[in-house]
Design a protein around this motif. Structure first.
Motif, PDB file in Angstrom:
ATOM      1  N   PHE A   1     -13.165  32.798  13.013  1.00  0.00           N
ATOM      2  CA  PHE A   1     -12.717  32.215  14.338  1.00  0.00           C
ATOM      3  C   PHE A   1     -11.107  32.551  14.747  1.00  0.00           C
ATOM      4  CE2 PHE A   1     -11.046  28.608  16.429  1.00  0.00           C
ATOM      5  CZ  PHE A   1     -11.883  28.390  17.553  1.00  0.00           C
ATOM      6  N   ASP A   2     -10.487  32.050  13.911  1.00  0.00           N
ATOM      7  CA  ASP A   2      -8.940  32.383  14.114  1.00  0.00           C
ATOM      8  C   ASP A   2      -8.832  33.953  14.709  1.00  0.00           C
ATOM      9  OD1 ASP A   2      -8.476  30.039  13.467  1.00  0.00           O
ATOM     10  OD2 ASP A   2      -7.528  30.455  11.453  1.00  0.00           O
ATOM     11  N   ARG A   3      -9.472  35.090  13.755  1.00  0.00           N
ATOM     12  CA  ARG A   3      -9.109  36.423  14.396  1.00  0.00           C
ATOM     13  C   ARG A   3      -9.762  36.536  16.000  1.00  0.00           C
ATOM     14  NH1 ARG A   3     -13.155  39.692  11.688  1.00  0.00           N
ATOM     15  NH2 ARG A   3     -14.476  39.452  13.341  1.00  0.00           N
ATOM     16  N   LYS A   4     -10.881  35.927  16.214  1.00  0.00           N
ATOM     17  CA  LYS A   4     -11.583  36.020  17.658  1.00  0.00           C
ATOM     18  C   LYS A   4     -10.530  35.377  18.397  1.00  0.00           C
ATOM     19  CE  LYS A   4     -14.886  35.988  20.636  1.00  0.00           C
ATOM     20  NZ  LYS A   4     -15.650  37.215  21.219  1.00  0.00           N
ATOM     21  N   MET A   5     -10.216  34.144  18.212  1.00  0.00           N
ATOM     22  CA  MET A   5      -9.393  33.345  19.278  1.00  0.00           C
ATOM     23  C   MET A   5      -8.123  34.141  19.299  1.00  0.00           C
ATOM     24  SD  MET A   5     -11.684  31.737  20.181  1.00  0.00           S
ATOM     25  CE  MET A   5     -10.627  31.184  21.573  1.00  0.00           C
TER      26      MET A   5
ATOM     27  N   VAL B   1     -15.010  41.564  20.842  1.00  0.00           N
ATOM     28  CA  VAL B   1     -13.968  40.768  20.778  1.00  0.00           C
ATOM     29  C   VAL B   1     -13.516  40.302  22.081  1.00  0.00           C
ATOM     30  CG1 VAL B   1     -11.808  41.092  19.842  1.00  0.00           C
ATOM     31  CG2 VAL B   1     -13.653  41.945  18.476  1.00  0.00           C
ATOM     32  N   TRP B   2     -13.342  41.173  23.122  1.00  0.00           N
ATOM     33  CA  TRP B   2     -13.152  40.879  24.208  1.00  0.00           C
ATOM     34  C   TRP B   2     -14.471  40.673  24.793  1.00  0.00           C
ATOM     35  CZ3 TRP B   2      -9.617  44.394  27.922  1.00  0.00           C
ATOM     36  CH2 TRP B   2      -9.568  43.800  28.897  1.00  0.00           C
TER      37      TRP B   2
ATOM     38  N   LYS C   1      -4.244  36.975  23.060  1.00  0.00           N
ATOM     39  CA  LYS C   1      -3.472  37.947  23.250  1.00  0.00           C
ATOM     40  C   LYS C   1      -4.027  38.462  24.518  1.00  0.00           C
ATOM     41  CE  LYS C   1      -1.680  42.056  21.275  1.00  0.00           C
ATOM     42  NZ  LYS C   1      -1.953  43.332  21.885  1.00  0.00           N
ATOM     43  N   LEU C   2      -5.083  38.671  24.854  1.00  0.00           N
ATOM     44  CA  LEU C   2      -5.732  39.046  26.017  1.00  0.00           C
ATOM     45  C   LEU C   2      -5.379  38.497  27.330  1.00  0.00           C
ATOM     46  CD1 LEU C   2      -8.999  40.549  24.828  1.00  0.00           C
ATOM     47  CD2 LEU C   2      -7.228  41.999  25.827  1.00  0.00           C
TER      48      LEU C   2
ATOM     49  N   LYS D   1     -16.687  44.062  16.514  1.00  0.00           N
ATOM     50  CA  LYS D   1     -16.406  43.464  15.180  1.00  0.00           C
ATOM     51  C   LYS D   1     -17.516  42.554  14.941  1.00  0.00           C
ATOM     52  CE  LYS D   1     -11.967  44.704  14.478  1.00  0.00           C
ATOM     53  NZ  LYS D   1     -11.535  45.286  13.318  1.00  0.00           N
ATOM     54  N   LEU D   2     -17.525  42.472  13.474  1.00  0.00           N
ATOM     55  CA  LEU D   2     -18.802  41.346  12.891  1.00  0.00           C
ATOM     56  C   LEU D   2     -18.020  40.062  12.882  1.00  0.00           C
ATOM     57  CD1 LEU D   2     -20.249  43.374   9.619  1.00  0.00           C
ATOM     58  CD2 LEU D   2     -21.310  42.845  11.942  1.00  0.00           C
TER      59      LEU D   2
END
Length: 176
Positions: free
Chosen positions: A60-64, A128-129, A69-70, A143-144
């Motif tokens: 979740f943290d990686r995704k958010m 991811v985006w 950033k975007l 990404k998985l």
């Protein structure tokens, strides 16, 4: 021996399958052919994504973090719905990962191969985006991600942007 009607005519309790007219097909194709772009004349809208107890925290943290950033770079906007996508891209991505697992571990470490394959079943290829925020439907954007986390995050975003005009600039905020 009695003759039988073709199976295709017996769908839905005897009713024939409804046909999609050329006009509908053309409208869908036309809508998908015109991608929406960010419209900086519209006011930016902040959407809030809530962290929940069932989310796989690291994923979740990686995704958010990627979406934040975007967002900070001014790249997120509401894309037209339905978003044009090719489900084969995500299906092939997951198949390739499964194949890599078995290429690496089978037959010398069957236990590891089976454990990783079982874990993979709970994962989904995630854009991811987010496509709904202007991301590309491309392998480089995948990404998985834990399946339930993926569905929940995407749903939270969709419910907040569904009634916004296409092209609305979006800012992401994580709460909870």
């Amino acid at each position: 021996m009695p003759s039988r009607a073709p199976k295709s005519s017996k769908k839905r309790g005897g009713a024939g399958k409804p046909k999609v007219g050329k006009g509908v097909r053309a409208a869908v194709k036309k809508a998908a052919a015109k991608p929406v772009v960010r419209n900086n004349d519209l006011p930016e809208v902040t959407i809030k994504v809530q962290r929940k107890s069932f989310h796989a925290r690291g994923q979740f943290d990686r995704k958010m973090n990627a979406l934040k950033k975007l967002s900070d770079e001014g790249k997120l906007f509401k894309q037209a719905n339905p978003v044009g996508r090719d489900k084969k891209i995500t299906a092939d991505y997951k198949k390739r990962i499964r194949q890599k697992i078995f290429d690496k571990y089978w037959p010398h470490d069957k236990k590891m191969a089976n454990a990783l394959a079982a874990r993979l079943r709970k994962q989904q290829p995630d854009h991811v985006w987010e496509l709904q925020l202007g991301g590309a439907d491309d392998v480089s954007n995948l990404k998985l991600l834990h399946g339930r986390t993926n569905w929940d995050v995407g749903g939270q975003i969709w419910h907040q942007i569904k009634n916004l005009p296409d092209g609305t600039p979006i800012r992401i905020e994580v709460v909870g």
